[in-house]
Scaffold this motif. Structure first.
Motif, mmCIF file in Angstrom:
data_model
loop_
_atom_site.group_PDB
_atom_site.id
_atom_site.type_symbol
_atom_site.label_atom_id
_atom_site.label_comp_id
_atom_site.label_asym_id
_atom_site.label_seq_id
_atom_site.Cartn_x
_atom_site.Cartn_y
_atom_site.Cartn_z
ATOM 1 N N ASP A 28 0.800 -1.222 0.000
ATOM 2 C CA ASP A 28 0.000 0.000 0.000
ATOM 3 C C ASP A 28 0.834 1.274 0.000
ATOM 4 O O ASP A 28 0.350 2.341 0.379
ATOM 5 N N ASN A 54 -0.958 5.005 3.938
ATOM 6 C CA ASN A 54 -0.995 5.571 2.593
ATOM 7 C C ASN A 54 -1.505 7.013 2.661
ATOM 8 O O ASN A 54 -2.324 7.353 3.523
ATOM 9 N N ARG A 61 -3.654 8.559 1.180
ATOM 10 C CA ARG A 61 -5.057 8.834 0.842
ATOM 11 C C ARG A 61 -5.865 9.360 2.026
ATOM 12 O O ARG A 61 -6.956 9.903 1.831
ATOM 13 N N ASP A 88 -7.210 9.643 -9.446
ATOM 14 C CA ASP A 88 -6.876 8.696 -10.511
ATOM 15 C C ASP A 88 -5.564 9.075 -11.188
ATOM 16 O O ASP A 88 -4.759 8.196 -11.550
ATOM 17 N N ARG A 98 -2.760 7.984 -8.855
ATOM 18 C CA ARG A 98 -2.615 6.525 -8.832
ATOM 19 C C ARG A 98 -1.942 6.020 -10.111
ATOM 20 O O ARG A 98 -1.047 5.172 -10.062
ATOM 21 N N GLN A 150 1.694 4.082 -10.297
ATOM 22 C CA GLN A 150 1.773 2.747 -10.890
ATOM 23 C C GLN A 150 2.758 2.704 -12.047
ATOM 24 O O GLN A 150 3.441 1.703 -12.257
#
Length: 350
Positions: free
Chosen positions: A38, A63, A65, A78, A81, A85
């Motif tokens: 995470d 995390n 968030r 988004d 993220r 990634q």
């Protein structure tokens, strides 16, 4: 190590205004570990605590968030993220929430810190609250962009030696990472603050390593000292360049921390001494001594099997410095000689 990570530390200060933003009183800095589950936070600076209202203890291992809330745009989340990634940089203006529940607009820059194969080992996050009446957005973008490039390179020098796990530790343990990471990063902050003082004094081209090491030693003694252990410091005034100053400060930090942490196991009292002297032929000698249990004779220190040992070896190599470890009947003496010429600031390696 990547080409960018091999840049001289002196290059970090090409943009003085940008580096000033890494002060503990300015831009919020966050480091996360994408190799742990995470992608948890392993470091935040004081500016992060002040701007968000969250303490370090409350955020380490989580995390990022938790800063989001009901009005945070999903599209912004988004984008973040997807960039993480893919292991790439991203800049997002995102609505975050303080610990009090108060929302604030946050300009967030995220940049990967990569290993020699280009894979992210950490992510650097810079956060700047967007307030009305401040400099224009173009100025803020330029400031944060320059800061990202320079701080990322400097952190790469430190973190490149910390990527592999210790034999008895797991890389998936973010709580272990936080034990040493703040101390190492705060050495950078202290060095940058000393640089800012130098900028305001005419006729000075280097950093007073004596003043910097005094602050580093005092900080470690305050945070890592224990009842019954005395500490003394005697530091000469020596002016050297930034590259050498940061490396010497980190060596001092690692060595002093090791003494406070390991020298007095099972003992009720003890002594740690720290001394930095100017060498007649140019350069400096740093001595860290203790009267504790001593390093076992079957153990090499600094050891390549530990993060701290790898970092010390890399720092000493960059300084062309030597280290000698003497084991006495009681305690240990660590002697580091750094062949710095104060009259040729930052010329080594040019």
């Amino acid at each position: 190590m990547s080409d960018s990570a091999q840049r001289k530390l002196s290059a970090v200060l090409d943009d003085r205004e940008a580096v000033a933003g890494f002060s503990r009183l300015s831009v919020a800095v966050v480091i996360t570990n994408p190799r742990a589950p995470d992608n948890p936070i392993v470091y935040v600076n004081e500016a992060f605590e002040r701007s968000t209202g969250y303490s370090r203890a409350a955020v380490i291992g989580r995390n990022c968030r938790f800063l989001q809330g009901e009005r945070t745009e999903k599209s912004d989340v988004d984008r973040i993220r997807a960039a993480v990634q893919a292991g790439r940089d991203v800049t997002v203006d995102i609505l975050n929430y303080r610990a009090s529940g108060e929302p604030f607009r946050n300009r967030l820059i995220i940049a990967p810190i990569t290993d020699e194969d280009g894979a992210p080992v950490y992510f650097l996050g810079l956060q700047k609250e967007m307030r009305s009446g401040e400099a224009g957005e173009d100025d803020i973008d330029a400031h944060l962009g320059a800061l990202r490039a320079r701080v990322r390179d400097d952190l790469s020098m430190i973190l490149a030696n910390l990527g592999a796990p210790e034999r008895r530790r797991s890389l998936d343990d973010p709580l272990h990472e936080i034990e040493a990471l703040p101390r190492r990063l705060e050495c950078l902050e202290l060095a940058y603050e000393e640089m800012r003082l130098t900028d305001g004094q005419a006729g000075r081209a280097g950093i007073d390593i004596g003043a910097l090491l005094s602050r580093v030693a005092s900080t470690i003694a305050h945070h890592e000292g224990r009842p019954g252990v005395r500490f003394t410091a005697q530091v000469d005034q020596i002016e050297i360049g930034l590259e050498a100053a940061v490396r010497v400060a980190l060596v001092a930090s690692e060595t002093l921390s090791n003494a406070f942490t390991h020298a007095f196991a099972g003992l009720d009292r003890g002594y740690v001494g720290f001394r930095v002297t100017r060498l007649g032929a140019g350069g400096l000698r740093m001595t860290v001594s203790d009267d504790g249990v001593g390093i076992p004779r079957n153990i090499d220190w600094p050891s390549a099997a530990t993060r701290g040992g790898r970092l010390i070896a890399s720092l000493l190599e960059g300084l062309d410095a030597t280290i000698n470890v003497a084991r006495g009947a009681a305690g240990t003496v660590v002697l580091v000689d750094v062949p710095v010429d104060p009259q040729e600031l930052d010329n080594k390696g040019d």
